[in-house]
Design an enzyme around this catalytic site. Sequence first.
Site, short mmCIF file in Angstrom:
data_model
loop_
_atom_site.label_atom_id
_atom_site.label_comp_id
_atom_site.label_asym_id
_atom_site.label_seq_id
_atom_site.Cartn_x
_atom_site.Cartn_y
_atom_site.Cartn_z
N CYS A 145 -1.11 -5.28 6.68
CA CYS A 145 -0.84 -4.13 7.56
C CYS A 145 -0.06 -4.58 8.80
CB CYS A 145 -2.14 -3.48 7.99
SG CYS A 145 -3.24 -3.10 6.62
N CYS A 181 0.82 -1.22 0.00
CA CYS A 181 0.00 0.00 0.00
C CYS A 181 0.85 1.27 0.00
CB CYS A 181 -0.91 0.02 1.23
SG CYS A 181 0.04 -0.03 2.76
FE1 FES Z 1 -1.26 0.34 4.40
FE2 FES Z 1 -2.73 -0.80 6.22
S1 FES Z 1 -3.40 -0.11 4.26
S2 FES Z 1 -0.63 -0.39 6.33
#
Ligand code: FES
Length: 146
Positions: A106, A37
């Site tokens: 995450c 992400c």
């Molecule tokens: Fe990036 Fe959770 S969406 S760390």
Amino acid sequence: MAQIGYSKKVMEHFMNPRNVGVIDDADGYGKVGNPVCGDLMEIFIKVKDERIDDIKFRTFGCGSAIAVSSMVTEMAKGRPLDEAMKITRKDVADELDGLPPQKMHCSNLGADALHAAIQDYWVKTGKIKPDEIKKEDDGEGEACPA
Ligand code: FES
């Protein structure tokens, strides 16, 4: 309030994160990015007698990343460095009573940044050489809904 698949522990650490901040004269510093992400995590440690005497984190990540970091700092504080180095991504997720499947990536940031900070300290103190730093599996292949 709707839990949208998050455990009570995740919500609690997200709402009231522990050990947030920066240590200006840190003995070890770890910074990692999540390839899934693009979010970032920093961990700062102070070491005394080969134990983690103090630990703080700062993140540009989602709510799960905040909960994960808060938990990993609690798990690591006071522990010998060798033991803290063995805390895995899964250990942290388990300690939070799990994360929704689409947020499992995450949980990587917390343990990875902790390991990076410990290894930074070991490089500074000559215990390991820079080319002996172990990189974590990058977690690619997990989809990010964010
Ligand atoms: Fe990036 Fe959770 S969406 S760390």
